[in-house]
Scaffold this motif. Structure first.
Motif, PDB file in Angstrom:
ATOM      1  N   ASN A   7       0.729  -1.208   0.132  1.00 24.40           N
ATOM      2  CA  ASN A   7      -0.146  -0.075   0.142  1.00 24.40           C
ATOM      3  C   ASN A   7       0.813   1.360  -0.189  1.00 24.40           C
ATOM      4  O   ASN A   7       0.538   2.269  -0.600  1.00 24.40           O
ATOM      5  N   ASN A   8       1.996   1.308   0.774  1.00 25.02           N
ATOM      6  CA  ASN A   8       2.826   2.283   0.639  1.00 25.02           C
ATOM      7  C   ASN A   8       3.484   2.632  -0.612  1.00 25.02           C
ATOM      8  O   ASN A   8       3.741   3.659  -1.006  1.00 25.02           O
ATOM      9  N   SER A   9       3.805   1.479  -1.236  1.00 23.62           N
ATOM     10  CA  SER A   9       4.681   1.493  -2.397  1.00 23.62           C
ATOM     11  C   SER A   9       3.608   2.113  -3.516  1.00 23.62           C
ATOM     12  O   SER A   9       4.243   2.824  -4.415  1.00 23.62           O
ATOM     13  N   ILE A  10       2.504   1.701  -3.478  1.00 23.97           N
ATOM     14  CA  ILE A  10       1.607   2.126  -4.672  1.00 23.97           C
ATOM     15  C   ILE A  10       0.784   3.655  -4.326  1.00 23.97           C
ATOM     16  O   ILE A  10      -0.058   3.931  -5.360  1.00 23.97           O
ATOM     17  N   GLN A  11       1.101   4.105  -3.267  1.00 18.77           N
ATOM     18  CA  GLN A  11       0.218   5.401  -2.920  1.00 18.77           C
ATOM     19  C   GLN A  11       0.498   6.455  -3.961  1.00 18.77           C
ATOM     20  O   GLN A  11      -0.575   7.131  -4.288  1.00 18.77           O
ATOM     21  N   PRO A  12       1.774   6.566  -4.452  1.00 18.57           N
ATOM     22  CA  PRO A  12       1.644   7.739  -5.594  1.00 18.57           C
ATOM     23  C   PRO A  12       0.689   7.527  -6.616  1.00 18.57           C
ATOM     24  O   PRO A  12       0.037   8.365  -7.110  1.00 18.57           O
ATOM     25  N   GLN A  13       0.669   6.297  -7.236  1.00 22.62           N
ATOM     26  CA  GLN A  13      -0.442   5.926  -8.140  1.00 22.62           C
ATOM     27  C   GLN A  13      -1.847   6.126  -7.944  1.00 22.62           C
ATOM     28  O   GLN A  13      -2.534   6.538  -8.487  1.00 22.62           O
ATOM     29  N   LYS A  14      -1.911   5.671  -6.487  1.00 23.11           N
ATOM     30  CA  LYS A  14      -3.429   5.764  -6.121  1.00 23.11           C
ATOM     31  C   LYS A  14      -3.703   7.328  -5.758  1.00 23.11           C
ATOM     32  O   LYS A  14      -4.713   7.878  -6.436  1.00 23.11           O
ATOM     33  N   GLU A  15      -2.928   8.051  -5.517  1.00 29.66           N
ATOM     34  CA  GLU A  15      -2.986   9.450  -5.329  1.00 29.66           C
ATOM     35  C   GLU A  15      -3.365  10.189  -6.679  1.00 29.66           C
ATOM     36  O   GLU A  15      -4.351  10.960  -6.896  1.00 29.66           O
ATOM     37  N   LEU A  16      -2.732   9.725  -7.777  1.00 30.95           N
ATOM     38  CA  LEU A  16      -2.907  10.238  -9.042  1.00 30.95           C
ATOM     39  C   LEU A  16      -4.240   9.808  -9.559  1.00 30.95           C
ATOM     40  O   LEU A  16      -5.046  10.696 -10.135  1.00 30.95           O
ATOM     41  N   LEU A  17      -4.555   8.826  -9.118  1.00 30.99           N
ATOM     42  CA  LEU A  17      -6.074   8.211  -9.852  1.00 30.99           C
ATOM     43  C   LEU A  17      -7.242   9.041  -8.839  1.00 30.99           C
ATOM     44  O   LEU A  17      -7.996   9.439  -9.365  1.00 30.99           O
ATOM     45  N   LEU A  18      -7.154   9.163  -7.472  1.00 33.18           N
ATOM     46  CA  LEU A  18      -7.990   9.575  -6.750  1.00 33.18           C
ATOM     47  C   LEU A  18      -8.073  11.090  -6.988  1.00 33.18           C
ATOM     48  O   LEU A  18      -9.280  11.698  -6.687  1.00 33.18           O
ATOM     49  N   GLN A  19      -7.066  11.754  -7.339  1.00 29.08           N
ATOM     50  CA  GLN A  19      -7.154  13.249  -7.742  1.00 29.08           C
ATOM     51  C   GLN A  19      -7.075  13.647  -8.996  1.00 29.08           C
ATOM     52  O   GLN A  19      -6.703  14.729  -9.721  1.00 29.08           O
ATOM     53  N   PHE A 165      -5.500  -4.687  -5.796  1.00 31.14           N
ATOM     54  CA  PHE A 165      -4.841  -3.274  -5.832  1.00 31.14           C
ATOM     55  C   PHE A 165      -5.336  -2.296  -7.083  1.00 31.14           C
ATOM     56  O   PHE A 165      -5.316  -1.327  -6.911  1.00 31.14           O
ATOM     57  N   GLY A 166      -5.473  -3.131  -8.171  1.00 35.15           N
ATOM     58  CA  GLY A 166      -5.881  -2.409  -9.397  1.00 35.15           C
ATOM     59  C   GLY A 166      -7.372  -2.249  -9.391  1.00 35.15           C
ATOM     60  O   GLY A 166      -7.755  -1.199 -10.334  1.00 35.15           O
ATOM     61  N   ARG A 167      -8.155  -2.687  -8.877  1.00 33.26           N
ATOM     62  CA  ARG A 167      -9.519  -2.664  -8.716  1.00 33.26           C
ATOM     63  C   ARG A 167     -10.221  -2.457  -7.664  1.00 33.26           C
ATOM     64  O   ARG A 167     -10.580  -1.530  -6.968  1.00 33.26           O
ATOM     65  N   GLU A 168     -10.480  -3.545  -6.717  1.00 28.48           N
ATOM     66  CA  GLU A 168     -11.115  -3.612  -5.621  1.00 28.48           C
ATOM     67  C   GLU A 168     -10.848  -2.617  -4.555  1.00 28.48           C
ATOM     68  O   GLU A 168     -11.707  -1.999  -3.950  1.00 28.48           O
ATOM     69  N   ASP A 169      -9.746  -2.353  -4.245  1.00 29.23           N
ATOM     70  CA  ASP A 169      -9.171  -1.434  -3.238  1.00 29.23           C
ATOM     71  C   ASP A 169      -9.502  -0.038  -3.539  1.00 29.23           C
ATOM     72  O   ASP A 169      -9.728   0.698  -2.674  1.00 29.23           O
ATOM     73  N   LEU A 170      -9.602   0.124  -4.833  1.00 26.44           N
ATOM     74  CA  LEU A 170      -9.913   1.602  -5.215  1.00 26.44           C
ATOM     75  C   LEU A 170     -11.075   1.973  -5.564  1.00 26.44           C
ATOM     76  O   LEU A 170     -11.478   3.171  -5.542  1.00 26.44           O
ATOM     77  N   VAL A 234       3.061  -5.800 -10.357  1.00 28.67           N
ATOM     78  CA  VAL A 234       1.615  -6.133 -10.951  1.00 28.67           C
ATOM     79  C   VAL A 234       0.784  -5.024 -10.511  1.00 28.67           C
ATOM     80  O   VAL A 234       0.117  -4.295 -11.358  1.00 28.67           O
ATOM     81  N   SER A 235       0.806  -4.669  -9.306  1.00 28.98           N
ATOM     82  CA  SER A 235      -0.059  -3.640  -8.820  1.00 28.98           C
ATOM     83  C   SER A 235       0.271  -2.133  -9.411  1.00 28.98           C
ATOM     84  O   SER A 235      -0.805  -1.589  -9.748  1.00 28.98           O
ATOM     85  N   LYS A 236       1.343  -1.856  -9.252  1.00 25.71           N
ATOM     86  CA  LYS A 236       1.801  -0.572  -9.917  1.00 25.71           C
ATOM     87  C   LYS A 236       1.425  -0.552 -11.384  1.00 25.71           C
ATOM     88  O   LYS A 236       0.937   0.452 -11.935  1.00 25.71           O
ATOM     89  N   LEU A 237       1.732  -1.650 -12.158  1.00 25.42           N
ATOM     90  CA  LEU A 237       1.186  -1.679 -13.516  1.00 25.42           C
ATOM     91  C   LEU A 237      -0.121  -1.536 -13.753  1.00 25.42           C
ATOM     92  O   LEU A 237      -0.654  -0.913 -14.763  1.00 25.42           O
ATOM     93  N   ALA A 238      -0.990  -2.156 -12.784  1.00 25.84           N
ATOM     94  CA  ALA A 238      -2.512  -2.163 -13.102  1.00 25.84           C
ATOM     95  C   ALA A 238      -2.886  -0.877 -12.846  1.00 25.84           C
ATOM     96  O   ALA A 238      -3.875  -0.282 -13.419  1.00 25.84           O
ATOM     97  N   LEU A 239      -2.366   0.069 -11.683  1.00 24.42           N
ATOM     98  CA  LEU A 239      -2.732   1.319 -11.436  1.00 24.42           C
ATOM     99  C   LEU A 239      -2.422   2.180 -12.719  1.00 24.42           C
ATOM    100  O   LEU A 239      -3.096   3.049 -13.072  1.00 24.42           O
ATOM    101  N   GLU A 240      -1.235   2.160 -13.248  1.00 18.79           N
ATOM    102  CA  GLU A 240      -0.846   2.759 -14.496  1.00 18.79           C
ATOM    103  C   GLU A 240      -1.617   2.681 -15.552  1.00 18.79           C
ATOM    104  O   GLU A 240      -1.861   3.759 -16.104  1.00 18.79           O
TER     105      GLU A 240
END
Length: 260
Positions: A7-19, A165-170, A234-240
């Motif tokens: 979760n900490n590692s993918i936080q930057p990608q999650k922030e980009l999505l949520l904002q 991480f690419g779907r359900e969590d977001l 995979v989680s990072k790629l999925a978010l990208e």
């Protein structure tokens, strides 16, 4: 490595999505239609991730044999039950994909594109060729291709990573934001089925499926450092790829505005 580390590692990608600026671009009913007509591909391919997990983590063939982890078996079957046969607004049973299609039709969005694409998938019998030869936006093609590449490689923990991480969590956070915009911008349009779909996802994913999916990842990776590393990648790629999908929808909306 563990869930907290991921979760900490993918936080930057999650922030980009949520904002993402897409949320503020959905201002008219035409914008909403554009969003739905492109996002529906993510609703559809999510079901393939889910069924791939069910195939990997439960026994779906005969003769039946008990799979290794009863807890994981329960988790995935519980998610399948809700995603594939949930209660609709009018009390019938339906998959979330079918609920989404009904919601699109109710608000007059065009479903021809997704129906034609699925006809091609069925006709060609090769998902990768169907994606490549479609008229979809390149980012949507890349999004779908990534999903089915992960499925095709057949590693349970990687499929679970794309799913979790690419779907359900977001989903709860993203759809809460979208729903807020819909209610504010389209009070005169009957969006009851669409709002129900989003609220149902928020309810299930935040309260049930999200925590279940996290536990599934932990069970699948255990103490295997390589598997945790794979999940992170995979989680990072999925978010990208999801960010790319959002970019594509925003671009399509803006192009329509410029042509109007």
């Amino acid at each position: 490595m563990n869930i907290a580390t991921i979760n900490n590692s993918i936080q930057p990608q999650k922030e980009l999505l949520l904002q993402h600026s897409l949320y503020k671009k959905v201002r008219t009913i035409e914008d909403l239609h554009c969003f739905l007509e492109n996002h529906v591909y993510a609703v559809w391919d999510f079901m393939s991730l889910l069924k791939a997990l069910q195939s990997k983590l439960t026994c779906t063939t005969t003769p039946w044999f008990a799979t290794a982890n009863p807890e994981t078996r329960y988790l995935i079957n519980e998610i399948v039950l809700a995603e594939e046969s949930d209660l609709t607004l009018d009390g019938k049973r339906s998959s979330h994909y079918e609920m989404y299609i009904e919601a699109m039709e109710a608000c007059k969005a065009n479903t021809d594109g997704i129906h034609q694409f699925l006809k091609e998938v069925d006709s060609l019998k090769n998902i990768f060729v169907a994606i490549k030869t479609s008229n979809l936006h390149p980012n949507i093609k890349a999004f779908l291709d990534f999903t089915f590449r992960v499925i095709d490689e057949g590693k349970s923990h990687e499929i679970a990573a794309a799913f979790t991480f690419g779907r359900e969590d977001l989903i709860p956070s993203m759809f809460t934001e979208i729903l807020r915009n819909f209610q504010a911008n389209f009070p005169e349009t009957d969006l009851s089925k669409l709002i129900y779909y989003f609220e149902r996802h928020i309810e299930l994913d935040a309260d049930e499926h999200g925590p279940m999916a996290m536990k599934m990842i932990t069970d699948l990776c255990g103490t295997d450092a390589q598997k945790w590393s794979d999940v992170e990648e995979v989680s990072k790629l999925a978010l990208e790829k999801r960010i790319g999908l959002w970019d594509a929808i925003e671009e399509t909306i803006m192009m329509k505005v410029e042509l109007a």
